[in-house]
Motif scaffolding. Sequence first.
Motif, short mmCIF file in Angstrom:
data_model
loop_
_atom_site.label_atom_id
_atom_site.label_comp_id
_atom_site.label_asym_id
_atom_site.label_seq_id
_atom_site.Cartn_x
_atom_site.Cartn_y
_atom_site.Cartn_z
N LEU A 1 9.91 22.15 62.72
CA LEU A 1 8.82 22.84 63.21
C LEU A 1 8.85 24.27 62.33
O LEU A 1 9.88 24.82 62.07
CB LEU A 1 8.93 23.46 64.75
CG LEU A 1 8.81 22.07 65.70
CD1 LEU A 1 9.08 22.72 67.00
CD2 LEU A 1 7.13 21.68 65.68
N LYS A 2 7.65 24.86 62.31
CA LYS A 2 7.44 26.11 62.01
C LYS A 2 8.01 26.83 63.12
O LYS A 2 7.38 27.04 64.26
CB LYS A 2 6.25 26.49 61.63
CG LYS A 2 6.29 27.85 61.09
CD LYS A 2 4.44 28.23 61.00
CE LYS A 2 4.32 29.70 60.48
NZ LYS A 2 4.81 30.86 61.53
N ARG A 3 9.08 27.74 62.89
CA ARG A 3 9.63 28.60 64.23
C ARG A 3 8.69 29.76 64.49
O ARG A 3 8.67 30.38 63.48
CB ARG A 3 11.09 28.79 63.93
CG ARG A 3 11.81 27.53 64.14
CD ARG A 3 13.37 27.80 64.45
NE ARG A 3 13.98 28.57 63.23
CZ ARG A 3 14.89 28.83 63.57
NH1 ARG A 3 15.88 28.96 64.60
NH2 ARG A 3 15.61 29.76 62.14
N ILE A 4 8.77 30.01 65.59
CA ILE A 4 7.93 31.51 65.73
C ILE A 4 8.98 32.24 66.66
O ILE A 4 9.35 31.68 67.79
CB ILE A 4 6.63 31.28 66.75
CG1 ILE A 4 5.77 30.21 65.77
CG2 ILE A 4 6.14 32.52 66.90
CD1 ILE A 4 4.49 30.03 66.35
N TYR A 5 9.02 33.54 66.30
CA TYR A 5 10.19 34.30 66.78
C TYR A 5 9.45 35.55 67.97
O TYR A 5 8.68 36.30 67.23
CB TYR A 5 10.91 35.30 65.84
CG TYR A 5 12.23 35.74 66.58
CD1 TYR A 5 13.44 35.27 67.08
CD2 TYR A 5 12.16 37.25 66.77
CE1 TYR A 5 14.18 35.88 67.67
CE2 TYR A 5 13.22 38.09 67.27
CZ TYR A 5 14.22 37.09 67.68
OH TYR A 5 15.29 38.10 68.27
N PHE A 6 9.56 35.24 68.92
CA PHE A 6 8.74 36.25 70.07
C PHE A 6 9.80 36.77 70.88
O PHE A 6 9.93 37.15 72.28
CB PHE A 6 7.93 35.66 70.85
CG PHE A 6 6.51 35.26 70.18
CD1 PHE A 6 6.07 36.34 69.42
CD2 PHE A 6 5.91 34.24 70.52
CE1 PHE A 6 4.70 35.83 68.83
CE2 PHE A 6 4.85 33.87 70.15
CZ PHE A 6 4.21 34.66 69.26
N ASP A 7 11.02 37.37 70.19
CA ASP A 7 12.17 37.80 71.15
C ASP A 7 12.67 39.01 70.46
O ASP A 7 13.83 39.19 70.33
CB ASP A 7 13.35 36.91 71.38
CG ASP A 7 14.18 37.28 72.45
OD1 ASP A 7 13.88 37.95 73.24
OD2 ASP A 7 15.09 36.47 72.57
N HIS A 8 11.93 40.11 69.85
CA HIS A 8 12.35 41.18 69.23
C HIS A 8 13.07 42.16 69.94
O HIS A 8 13.43 43.13 69.41
CB HIS A 8 10.91 41.69 68.41
CG HIS A 8 10.62 40.82 67.35
ND1 HIS A 8 9.67 39.68 67.54
CD2 HIS A 8 10.96 40.76 66.08
CE1 HIS A 8 9.25 39.21 66.24
NE2 HIS A 8 10.43 39.83 65.42
N ILE B 1 -0.76 30.24 68.79
CA ILE B 1 -0.05 28.95 69.09
C ILE B 1 0.45 29.01 70.26
O ILE B 1 0.39 28.10 71.29
CB ILE B 1 0.82 28.90 67.72
CG1 ILE B 1 0.30 28.52 66.58
CG2 ILE B 1 2.05 27.71 68.22
CD1 ILE B 1 1.17 28.29 65.34
N LEU B 2 0.86 30.23 70.53
CA LEU B 2 1.71 30.44 71.83
C LEU B 2 0.72 30.24 73.13
O LEU B 2 0.85 29.40 74.13
CB LEU B 2 2.27 31.91 72.30
CG LEU B 2 2.77 32.14 73.40
CD1 LEU B 2 4.12 31.13 73.88
CD2 LEU B 2 2.85 33.67 73.79
N LYS C 1 8.89 23.58 71.23
CA LYS C 1 7.70 23.67 70.43
C LYS C 1 7.94 24.75 69.17
O LYS C 1 7.28 25.24 68.73
CB LYS C 1 6.69 24.23 71.07
CG LYS C 1 6.26 23.30 72.34
CD LYS C 1 5.34 22.42 72.45
CE LYS C 1 4.76 21.71 73.45
NZ LYS C 1 4.16 20.29 73.03
N GLY C 2 9.43 25.15 69.25
CA GLY C 2 9.70 26.13 68.12
C GLY C 2 9.28 27.46 68.45
O GLY C 2 9.56 28.47 67.47
N ILE C 3 9.20 28.02 69.61
CA ILE C 3 8.57 29.30 70.08
C ILE C 3 10.00 29.91 70.86
O ILE C 3 10.29 29.51 71.58
CB ILE C 3 7.45 29.35 70.71
CG1 ILE C 3 6.35 28.74 70.07
CG2 ILE C 3 7.11 31.12 71.35
CD1 ILE C 3 4.98 28.45 71.11
#
Lengths: 128, 404
Positions: free
Chosen positions: B6-13, B370-371, B320-322
Amino acid sequence: MYSDKVMEHFANPRNVGEIVDADGIGKVGNPQCGDVMWLYIKVKDNIITDIKFKTFGCGAAIATSSMITELARGKTIEEAKKISRSDVADQLGGLPAVKMHCSNLAADALKEAIKDYEAKQAAKGKPA
Amino acid sequence: MSASELKRIYFDHSATTRVLPEVEEAMRPFFLEKWGNASSIHSFGREARAAIEQARKQVANLLNADPAEVVFTSGGTESDNLAVKGVAMYKGKMKGHLITTKVEHHAVSEPCEWLKRFGFEVTYLPVSSEGFVDPGEVERAIRNDTILISVMMANNEIGTIQPVREIGMIAHEKGIPFHTDAVQSIGKMHVDVKAENIDLLSLSAHKFHGPKGIGALFVKKGTKIEPIIQGGGQERGLRSSTENVPGIVGLGKAAEIAKRDLEHTCARMKNLRDKMIKHVPELVPRAYVNGNKTRRLVNNAHFRFDFIEGEGLILQLDMKGIAASTGSACSTGSLEPSHVLLALGLTHEQAHGSLRVTLGRENTEEEVDILLEVLPGIVSKLREISPFSAERPMGPGEGASCVQ
């Protein structure tokens, strides 16, 4: 931190749901962590023919719920009574230490459901 | 499909950020070429020293401080420990009263708890349902023997921005040093130690695209503070240990970039944050925003969902890569729900059903979309597994009351 097997059961939990005319229902909750599990069994000729669950809890709680339904289905009541917490954890390839106590409620729920079934049978006057 | 495809998405900054290429580039010479000890008098030492002093200026510039007021540490936790213990134990005085809050990071509250073992007293101020500390409460908590007030600039979980300027003013009127943990604030809001009446400020490089293992404590000139690490006397005696030159250089560069890009990165993150805060409660029934909707960090969106547990949500999103995180401590190795969410007055089961989405400068609107697209389905899938629902809510004593 979770084994592949835990993740697989979490992602695709088996036997989610309720059984409206269940022969036994086990409801357990762990006040420490907040996990709650309800387990329903259908029994015919002393064999668990159907089993379903509903769980509020973390990934481990859902995976152990799913696993117990697989372990108990098709077993006799006597066999099912022998399924332990560690059997569930072992079948899942282990659980993180912090989850062993808290989120491993499934075996307890099964015991409660069997106890409920036996009590109902006794009330009907049949041998349990 | 596995997560790796998956294209990973980083939402944990708020957990950590990616080191920016410019930062990595600035650090690189200090591993293989300029590897001297900054305390050495020879040329190897001098080039390391020059780099450290350049970084000190960059950090000072970010905070509107004097370079001599910047002490390099190993990170936010050490900075908080140095501020709290270093002020409390000044000149070996082993008694006094500290004021802090119920929503601090453990890097502040645990040193406070430790000090209690030696006879110090600590007041933990409550917060409102949105997480705010009332400056009036701070004022009323002050005693004759109060030696430190420590209130975070913005909360690491729910992003609530505290009235630091007012609290600093109250502290200064009473002549009490004021510390603020600004670990989550740097790069997400304008920080000016003079305007905000701050005496001590903690920051950590890896929260704003610098490397891990390096941070700083701003110590206003004249602040009475004792080192907690003794040794060779580096950092004007306040923090012994051979300087982490590449780390310090990386921190300096990250500070420079944070200041340079503050306006447009904040505007960008705020847009995305507001989009999530608006749409998540519309798209998902019985979803709520934790904290205040506007007086919060531009990169922080925090939600809770009835009838489900946060860890399941995080795992489903991960599939889902998130990458996001939860207010439920269940996923972080401790079983108790977050002390911050409980301080807001949420019940244990409400606190367990939380999701923290923390943006970075590199996140895009497409990623947020996407989220928003996958979240409703994930929540309803977990609700199908849950025994609880709008028709059958959790009753009292049904397990999730989590009483210790």
